[in-house]
Design a protein around this motif. Structure first.
Motif, PDB file in Angstrom:
ATOM      1  N   PHE A   1       0.826  -1.203   0.000  1.00 31.67           N
ATOM      2  CA  PHE A   1       0.000   0.000   0.000  1.00 31.67           C
ATOM      3  C   PHE A   1       0.864   1.258   0.000  1.00 31.67           C
ATOM      4  CE2 PHE A   1      -2.383   3.242   2.417  1.00 31.67           C
ATOM      5  CZ  PHE A   1      -3.495   3.354   1.614  1.00 31.67           C
ATOM      6  N   SER A   2       1.919   1.251   0.784  1.00 35.69           N
ATOM      7  CA  SER A   2       2.837   2.385   0.806  1.00 35.69           C
ATOM      8  C   SER A   2       3.504   2.572  -0.547  1.00 35.69           C
ATOM      9  CB  SER A   2       3.891   2.178   1.902  1.00 35.69           C
ATOM     10  OG  SER A   2       4.817   3.237   1.919  1.00 35.69           O
ATOM     11  N   HIS A   3       3.846   1.475  -1.210  1.00 35.62           N
ATOM     12  CA  HIS A   3       4.469   1.555  -2.532  1.00 35.62           C
ATOM     13  C   HIS A   3       3.495   2.141  -3.550  1.00 35.62           C
ATOM     14  CE1 HIS A   3       7.037   0.564  -5.901  1.00 35.62           C
ATOM     15  NE2 HIS A   3       6.097  -0.213  -6.439  1.00 35.62           N
ATOM     16  N   VAL A   4       2.235   1.745  -3.489  1.00 33.66           N
ATOM     17  CA  VAL A   4       1.232   2.275  -4.413  1.00 33.66           C
ATOM     18  C   VAL A   4       1.031   3.770  -4.188  1.00 33.66           C
ATOM     19  CG1 VAL A   4      -1.201   2.151  -5.095  1.00 33.66           C
ATOM     20  CG2 VAL A   4       0.077   0.052  -4.675  1.00 33.66           C
ATOM     21  N   ARG A   5       1.022   4.198  -2.940  1.00 36.01           N
ATOM     22  CA  ARG A   5       0.878   5.625  -2.635  1.00 36.01           C
ATOM     23  C   ARG A   5       2.040   6.427  -3.200  1.00 36.01           C
ATOM     24  NH1 ARG A   5      -2.275   7.671   1.450  1.00 36.01           N
ATOM     25  NH2 ARG A   5      -0.562   9.022   2.098  1.00 36.01           N
ATOM     26  N   THR A   6       3.243   5.885  -3.115  1.00 34.47           N
ATOM     27  CA  THR A   6       4.411   6.575  -3.669  1.00 34.47           C
ATOM     28  C   THR A   6       4.299   6.713  -5.178  1.00 34.47           C
ATOM     29  OG1 THR A   6       5.776   5.695  -1.864  1.00 34.47           O
ATOM     30  CG2 THR A   6       6.916   6.530  -3.821  1.00 34.47           C
ATOM     31  N   ARG A   7       3.853   5.662  -5.839  1.00 31.43           N
ATOM     32  CA  ARG A   7       3.688   5.708  -7.295  1.00 31.43           C
ATOM     33  C   ARG A   7       2.625   6.719  -7.703  1.00 31.43           C
ATOM     34  NH1 ARG A   7       2.652  -0.214  -9.375  1.00 31.43           N
ATOM     35  NH2 ARG A   7       2.373   0.997 -11.296  1.00 31.43           N
ATOM     36  N   LEU A   8       1.517   6.776  -6.941  1.00 28.59           N
ATOM     37  CA  LEU A   8       0.480   7.742  -7.262  1.00 28.59           C
ATOM     38  C   LEU A   8       0.971   9.172  -7.062  1.00 28.59           C
ATOM     39  CD1 LEU A   8      -2.475   8.330  -8.013  1.00 28.59           C
ATOM     40  CD2 LEU A   8      -3.028   8.208  -5.578  1.00 28.59           C
ATOM     41  N   ALA A   9       1.733   9.411  -6.004  1.00 28.97           N
ATOM     42  CA  ALA A   9       2.260  10.753  -5.756  1.00 28.97           C
ATOM     43  C   ALA A   9       3.182  11.193  -6.893  1.00 28.97           C
ATOM     44  CB  ALA A   9       3.003  10.777  -4.421  1.00 28.97           C
TER      45      ALA A   9
ATOM     46  N   ARG B   1       1.978  14.705 -13.806  1.00 26.79           N
ATOM     47  CA  ARG B   1       0.860  15.262 -14.561  1.00 26.79           C
ATOM     48  C   ARG B   1       0.707  16.760 -14.318  1.00 26.79           C
ATOM     49  NH1 ARG B   1      -3.988  11.187 -15.769  1.00 26.79           N
ATOM     50  NH2 ARG B   1      -2.798   9.265 -16.022  1.00 26.79           N
ATOM     51  N   LEU B   2       0.971  17.183 -13.086  1.00 28.62           N
ATOM     52  CA  LEU B   2       0.891  18.612 -12.801  1.00 28.62           C
ATOM     53  C   LEU B   2       2.006  19.379 -13.494  1.00 28.62           C
ATOM     54  CD1 LEU B   2      -0.016  18.581  -8.998  1.00 28.62           C
ATOM     55  CD2 LEU B   2      -1.497  19.274 -10.896  1.00 28.62           C
ATOM     56  N   SER B   3       3.196  18.797 -13.528  1.00 29.11           N
ATOM     57  CA  SER B   3       4.327  19.481 -14.161  1.00 29.11           C
ATOM     58  C   SER B   3       4.179  19.564 -15.670  1.00 29.11           C
ATOM     59  CB  SER B   3       5.634  18.769 -13.803  1.00 29.11           C
ATOM     60  OG  SER B   3       5.622  17.428 -14.286  1.00 29.11           O
ATOM     61  N   THR B   4       3.523  18.570 -16.270  1.00 29.36           N
ATOM     62  CA  THR B   4       3.342  18.559 -17.727  1.00 29.36           C
ATOM     63  C   THR B   4       2.009  19.146 -18.149  1.00 29.36           C
ATOM     64  OG1 THR B   4       2.484  16.286 -17.620  1.00 29.36           O
ATOM     65  CG2 THR B   4       4.852  16.557 -17.974  1.00 29.36           C
ATOM     66  N   GLY B   5       1.156  19.481 -17.164  1.00 24.51           N
ATOM     67  CA  GLY B   5      -0.146  20.044 -17.493  1.00 24.51           C
ATOM     68  C   GLY B   5      -1.103  19.065 -18.119  1.00 24.51           C
ATOM     69  N   SER B   6      -0.932  17.780 -17.824  1.00 27.21           N
ATOM     70  CA  SER B   6      -1.773  16.754 -18.445  1.00 27.21           C
ATOM     71  C   SER B   6      -2.888  16.271 -17.534  1.00 27.21           C
ATOM     72  CB  SER B   6      -0.906  15.547 -18.849  1.00 27.21           C
ATOM     73  OG  SER B   6      -0.248  15.007 -17.726  1.00 27.21           O
ATOM     74  N   VAL B   7      -3.131  16.966 -16.418  1.00 23.27           N
ATOM     75  CA  VAL B   7      -4.219  16.580 -15.534  1.00 23.27           C
ATOM     76  C   VAL B   7      -5.544  16.938 -16.191  1.00 23.27           C
ATOM     77  CG1 VAL B   7      -5.276  16.931 -13.281  1.00 23.27           C
ATOM     78  CG2 VAL B   7      -2.794  16.868 -13.498  1.00 23.27           C
ATOM     79  N   VAL B   8      -6.413  15.963 -16.328  1.00 21.82           N
ATOM     80  CA  VAL B   8      -7.714  16.174 -16.965  1.00 21.82           C
ATOM     81  C   VAL B   8      -8.719  16.557 -15.893  1.00 21.82           C
ATOM     82  CG1 VAL B   8      -9.502  15.178 -18.432  1.00 21.82           C
ATOM     83  CG2 VAL B   8      -7.105  14.483 -18.724  1.00 21.82           C
ATOM     84  N   THR B   9      -9.011  17.833 -15.786  1.00 20.70           N
ATOM     85  CA  THR B   9      -9.925  18.286 -14.737  1.00 20.70           C
ATOM     86  C   THR B   9     -11.369  17.915 -15.041  1.00 20.70           C
ATOM     87  OG1 THR B   9     -10.103  20.425 -15.854  1.00 20.70           O
ATOM     88  CG2 THR B   9      -8.427  20.207 -14.131  1.00 20.70           C
ATOM     89  N   GLN B  10     -11.657  17.532 -16.287  1.00 15.74           N
ATOM     90  CA  GLN B  10     -13.021  17.155 -16.626  1.00 15.74           C
ATOM     91  C   GLN B  10     -13.309  15.697 -16.328  1.00 15.74           C
ATOM     92  OE1 GLN B  10     -10.910  18.558 -18.782  1.00 15.74           O
ATOM     93  NE2 GLN B  10     -11.686  20.651 -18.979  1.00 15.74           N
TER      94      GLN B  10
ATOM     95  N   PRO C   1     -12.145   2.914 -10.453  1.00 16.37           N
ATOM     96  CA  PRO C   1     -11.354   4.102 -10.099  1.00 16.37           C
ATOM     97  C   PRO C   1     -10.106   4.218 -10.970  1.00 16.37           C
ATOM     98  CG  PRO C   1     -11.057   2.381  -8.458  1.00 16.37           C
ATOM     99  CD  PRO C   1     -12.097   1.879  -9.390  1.00 16.37           C
ATOM    100  N   LEU C   2     -10.253   4.864 -12.134  1.00 13.47           N
ATOM    101  CA  LEU C   2      -9.132   5.044 -13.040  1.00 13.47           C
ATOM    102  C   LEU C   2      -8.131   6.040 -12.476  1.00 13.47           C
ATOM    103  CD1 LEU C   2     -11.100   5.247 -16.416  1.00 13.47           C
ATOM    104  CD2 LEU C   2      -9.983   3.242 -15.413  1.00 13.47           C
ATOM    105  N   LEU C   3      -6.902   5.951 -12.963  1.00 16.43           N
ATOM    106  CA  LEU C   3      -5.853   6.845 -12.499  1.00 16.43           C
ATOM    107  C   LEU C   3      -6.179   8.292 -12.840  1.00 16.43           C
ATOM    108  CD1 LEU C   3      -3.096   7.033 -11.136  1.00 16.43           C
ATOM    109  CD2 LEU C   3      -2.033   6.711 -13.378  1.00 16.43           C
TER     110      LEU C   3
ATOM    111  N   GLY D   1      -7.663  13.602 -10.515  1.00 19.73           N
ATOM    112  CA  GLY D   1      -8.485  14.795 -10.612  1.00 19.73           C
ATOM    113  C   GLY D   1      -9.275  15.112  -9.369  1.00 19.73           C
ATOM    114  N   LEU D   2      -9.218  14.259  -8.343  1.00 20.77           N
ATOM    115  CA  LEU D   2      -9.966  14.484  -7.111  1.00 20.77           C
ATOM    116  C   LEU D   2      -9.185  15.372  -6.155  1.00 20.77           C
ATOM    117  CD1 LEU D   2     -11.326  10.883  -6.369  1.00 20.77           C
ATOM    118  CD2 LEU D   2     -12.605  12.811  -7.290  1.00 20.77           C
ATOM    119  N   THR D   3      -9.887  16.277  -5.504  1.00 21.60           N
ATOM    120  CA  THR D   3      -9.291  17.049  -4.425  1.00 21.60           C
ATOM    121  C   THR D   3      -9.369  16.256  -3.131  1.00 21.60           C
ATOM    122  OG1 THR D   3     -11.377  18.141  -3.853  1.00 21.60           O
ATOM    123  CG2 THR D   3     -10.023  19.164  -5.574  1.00 21.60           C
ATOM    124  N   GLN D   4      -8.649  16.707  -2.108  1.00 18.99           N
ATOM    125  CA  GLN D   4      -8.669  15.998  -0.836  1.00 18.99           C
ATOM    126  C   GLN D   4     -10.053  16.041  -0.188  1.00 18.99           C
ATOM    127  OE1 GLN D   4      -6.060  14.135   0.981  1.00 18.99           O
ATOM    128  NE2 GLN D   4      -5.658  14.090  -1.216  1.00 18.99           N
ATOM    129  N   ASP D   5     -10.752  17.148  -0.333  1.00 22.06           N
ATOM    130  CA  ASP D   5     -12.110  17.231   0.221  1.00 22.06           C
ATOM    131  C   ASP D   5     -13.025  16.225  -0.469  1.00 22.06           C
ATOM    132  OD1 ASP D   5     -11.369  19.195   1.967  1.00 22.06           O
ATOM    133  OD2 ASP D   5     -12.037  20.850   0.686  1.00 22.06           O
TER     134      ASP D   5
END
Length: 303
Positions: free
Chosen positions: A111-119, A125-134, A201-203, A208-212
């Motif tokens: 689980f810790s390894h998966v969290r690291t990969r997601l981070a 995605r944020l650095s390349t601007g490829s986050v799909v907000t839609q 739950p796709l990547l 695209g989800l916020t913490q809230d």
């Protein structure tokens, strides 16, 4: 009898001698000077102030350090009107049913390894601007999320939600064109689905989800577990949402995690006693293991 010490000199007296020795005297530091006696009979009543202080000092040394009252509390039970149970509501398994410790450690490590990969994926995605907000529209009601995560359910309230917006059949609201721009409004048109299938739950959705939103959807799942039967698909979403939580967590998020562990233990108890299929049972064990082992809620797990 000679009073050879004054108050200033008495503060410098070594308390390890016979007169002031013992652990009690090291805690209760004397505040008045006591005269030195060459010949003192403790059986004789004190006739001076110095002898009285000496008598009090000797009697204090005989007192035990801790005094516990020997009381029979059973006679007060008939007057007790409120019974307090020291329990957090978590239902623990019998020792022979608890998952092996090695298995629990392996799941927490993975689980810790998966969290690291997601981070790392989020940062990329944020650095390349490829986050799909839609990918997931924001500020949607709970019924919309229920249809999106677990599909249309057969409860009494789901058929009356005609005012709620439903998910598109072609899922065009979660896609973009080849050049990276959102689809036209005609492609984003919402339609009612007769039998909507639950979404995985796709990547792209998780990024695209916020913490809230993560915490809110996680709390929705707690209600759905109580309201409907727990499924592997619910477990998949819960695992994915737990991966998305960013540490350190606020106090209200820890409260949500404890509620989740509590309701999973209740569902696990029913699942174990009414079904021979252990798939959901192990999924519930995994959620409980992660909340206790990774998020440090050790009192809300089996071990």
């Amino acid at each position: 009898m000679n009073l050879t010490q004054d108050f200033e000199e008495y503060d410098e007296v070594d308390t390890s001698d016979d007169d002031c020795g013992g652990q009690l005297d090291r805690i209760l530091v004397p505040k008045l000077p006591v005269a030195q006696f060459d010949d003192y009979d403790p059986n004789r009543p004190p006739v001076t102030g110095a002898e009285y202080l000496r008598r009090v000092q000797l009697e204090a040394q005989k007192c035990p350090e801790v005094v516990v009252a020997d009381m029979d509390l059973s006679r007060f039970k008939s007057n007790q009107t409120l019974v307090y149970e020291d329990t957090n509501g978590f239902i623990r398994l019998k020792p022979e049913l608890i998952p092996p410790v090695d298995w629990q450690r392996e799941q927490v490590s993975e689980f810790s390894h998966v969290r690291t990969r997601l981070a790392k994926e989020r940062e990329h995605r944020l650095s390349t601007g490829s986050v799909v907000t839609q990918s997931v529209p924001h500020n949607r009601p709970m019924n919309w999320w229920r249809e999106f995560c677990i599909g249309k359910t057969s409860d009494n309230n789901s058929s009356d939600d005609s005012s709620d917006e439903s998910i598109c059949d072609d899922k065009s609201d979660v896609s973009t064109t080849t050049d990276g721009t959102p689809n036209s409004s005609s492609q984003l048109k919402r339609t009612k689905r007769q039998k909507p299938e639950p979404n995985v739950p796709l990547l792209s959705t998780l990024c695209g989800l916020t913490q809230d939103e993560v915490v809110r959807v996680l709390s929705y799942h707690i209600q759905w577990i109580r309201q409907f039967k727990f499924t592997q698909h619910m477990g998949l979403w819960i695992y994915s949402l737990l991966v998305c939580l960013d540490k350190p967590l606020p106090a209200d998020v820890y409260s949500t995690l404890r509620d989740l562990s509590r309701v999973c233990s209740e569902c696990r108890q029913r699942c174990r006693s009414t079904s021979d299929d252990c798939t959901e049972w192990w999924a519930l064990n995994l959620i409980i293991c992660l909340i206790g082992g990774y998020f440090d809620q050790t009192d809300m797990c089996d071990q």
